[in-house]
Scaffold this motif. Structure first.
Motif, short mmCIF file in Angstrom:
data_model
loop_
_atom_site.label_atom_id
_atom_site.label_comp_id
_atom_site.label_asym_id
_atom_site.label_seq_id
_atom_site.Cartn_x
_atom_site.Cartn_y
_atom_site.Cartn_z
N GLY A 7 29.02 32.32 15.32
CA GLY A 7 28.03 31.53 14.60
C GLY A 7 26.85 32.39 14.20
O GLY A 7 26.81 33.58 14.46
N PHE A 8 25.88 31.77 13.55
CA PHE A 8 24.67 32.47 13.16
C PHE A 8 23.80 32.68 14.40
O PHE A 8 23.56 31.75 15.17
N GLY A 9 23.28 33.88 14.54
CA GLY A 9 22.35 34.18 15.62
C GLY A 9 20.92 34.26 15.12
O GLY A 9 19.98 34.26 15.90
N GLY A 10 20.76 34.31 13.82
CA GLY A 10 19.43 34.37 13.23
C GLY A 10 19.54 34.43 11.73
O GLY A 10 20.60 34.71 11.18
N PHE A 11 18.45 34.15 11.07
CA PHE A 11 18.39 34.23 9.62
C PHE A 11 17.08 34.95 9.31
O PHE A 11 16.01 34.46 9.67
N GLU A 38 8.98 30.17 20.96
CA GLU A 38 10.22 29.45 21.27
C GLU A 38 11.25 29.74 20.20
O GLU A 38 10.92 29.84 19.02
N VAL A 39 12.50 29.83 20.61
CA VAL A 39 13.59 30.02 19.66
C VAL A 39 14.14 28.65 19.30
O VAL A 39 14.32 27.79 20.17
N TRP A 40 14.39 28.41 18.03
CA TRP A 40 14.93 27.14 17.54
C TRP A 40 16.30 26.89 18.14
O TRP A 40 17.19 27.74 18.06
N GLN A 41 16.49 25.74 18.73
CA GLN A 41 17.79 25.32 19.27
C GLN A 41 18.37 24.30 18.31
O GLN A 41 17.85 23.20 18.17
N GLN A 42 19.46 24.66 17.66
CA GLN A 42 20.05 23.75 16.68
C GLN A 42 21.24 23.01 17.27
O GLN A 42 21.83 23.46 18.24
N GLN A 43 21.56 21.88 16.66
CA GLN A 43 22.72 21.10 17.08
C GLN A 43 23.98 21.76 16.55
O GLN A 43 23.97 22.36 15.46
N ALA A 44 25.07 21.64 17.28
CA ALA A 44 26.35 22.15 16.81
C ALA A 44 26.79 21.33 15.61
O ALA A 44 26.51 20.14 15.51
N GLY A 45 27.45 21.96 14.68
CA GLY A 45 27.94 21.27 13.50
C GLY A 45 28.54 22.25 12.51
O GLY A 45 28.56 23.46 12.75
N SER A 46 29.00 21.73 11.42
CA SER A 46 29.63 22.55 10.39
C SER A 46 28.64 23.50 9.75
O SER A 46 27.48 23.16 9.54
N THR A 47 29.12 24.70 9.44
CA THR A 47 28.34 25.68 8.72
C THR A 47 29.22 26.24 7.60
O THR A 47 30.32 26.71 7.87
N PHE A 70 20.13 23.25 5.34
CA PHE A 70 19.87 22.67 6.66
C PHE A 70 20.54 21.32 6.77
O PHE A 70 20.40 20.48 5.88
N ARG A 71 21.26 21.10 7.87
CA ARG A 71 21.81 19.78 8.16
C ARG A 71 20.66 18.91 8.64
O ARG A 71 19.80 19.35 9.41
N VAL A 72 20.64 17.65 8.20
CA VAL A 72 19.60 16.71 8.60
C VAL A 72 20.25 15.42 9.08
O VAL A 72 21.37 15.09 8.68
N SER A 73 19.55 14.68 9.92
CA SER A 73 20.11 13.44 10.47
C SER A 73 19.73 12.21 9.66
O SER A 73 20.44 11.22 9.68
N ASP A 74 18.59 12.26 8.95
CA ASP A 74 18.13 11.10 8.17
C ASP A 74 17.40 11.62 6.94
O ASP A 74 16.20 11.88 6.98
N MET A 75 18.14 11.78 5.86
CA MET A 75 17.60 12.38 4.63
C MET A 75 16.39 11.59 4.11
O MET A 75 15.36 12.18 3.79
N ASP A 76 16.52 10.28 4.02
CA ASP A 76 15.44 9.47 3.45
C ASP A 76 14.15 9.59 4.27
O ASP A 76 13.06 9.74 3.70
N ALA A 77 14.26 9.56 5.58
CA ALA A 77 13.08 9.68 6.44
C ALA A 77 12.44 11.06 6.30
O ALA A 77 11.21 11.18 6.20
N LEU A 78 13.27 12.10 6.28
CA LEU A 78 12.73 13.45 6.15
C LEU A 78 12.03 13.63 4.81
O LEU A 78 10.92 14.16 4.74
N LEU A 79 12.66 13.19 3.73
CA LEU A 79 12.04 13.34 2.41
C LEU A 79 10.73 12.56 2.33
O LEU A 79 9.76 13.04 1.71
N ALA A 80 10.66 11.40 2.95
CA ALA A 80 9.41 10.63 2.97
C ALA A 80 8.32 11.40 3.71
O ALA A 80 7.17 11.48 3.24
N GLN A 81 8.66 11.99 4.86
CA GLN A 81 7.69 12.79 5.62
C GLN A 81 7.21 13.99 4.81
O GLN A 81 6.02 14.30 4.79
N LEU A 82 8.15 14.67 4.17
CA LEU A 82 7.80 15.86 3.40
C LEU A 82 6.93 15.49 2.19
O LEU A 82 5.98 16.21 1.87
#
Length: 118
Positions: A7-11, A38-47, A70-82
């Protein structure tokens, strides 16, 4: 052939103001940088790892050599926050058999793809 890459170890990428951009990604997307200790801990998922043709317009600016997704869990909520925080959001959005897609831009103009898988 045995798959030894797990997997990715960094970007890593260049920035005009690396500290400010690190703060922006942490504040707006919750991605910790080493700036915070702190190092970002991401959820497992498709890449998806996929080179594009050199003349692609999918990334926006021809000078942008990569686009992170980036995988997101709730697109509408994130876009509203942004939107509330004044983040530049592309007017185009897409729903297809893979899920929901939207695009935003960081303060240095890098186009970022957001993906909410089905």
């Amino acid at each position: 052939m045995e798959k030894l890459v797990t997997g990715f170890g960094g970007f890593f990428f260049r920035a005009k103001d690396a500290t400010a951009l690190s703060v922006w990604y942490e504040e707006h997307l919750g991605i910790n940088s080493l700036q915070s200790g702190e190092v970002w801990q991401q959820q497992a998922g498709s890449t998806v790892f996929m080179p594009f043709k050199q003349d692609t317009t999918y990334f926006g600016s021809p000078s942008q050599q990569f686009m992170i997704n980036f995988r997101v869990s709730d697109m509408d909520a994130l876009l509203a926050q942004l939107a509330e925080k004044g983040v530049r959001i592309d007017e185009n959005k897409q729903d297809d058999e893979y899920g929901k897609f939207a695009w935003i831009y960081d303060p240095e103009g890098n186009k970022i793809e957001l993906w909410q898988p089905l």
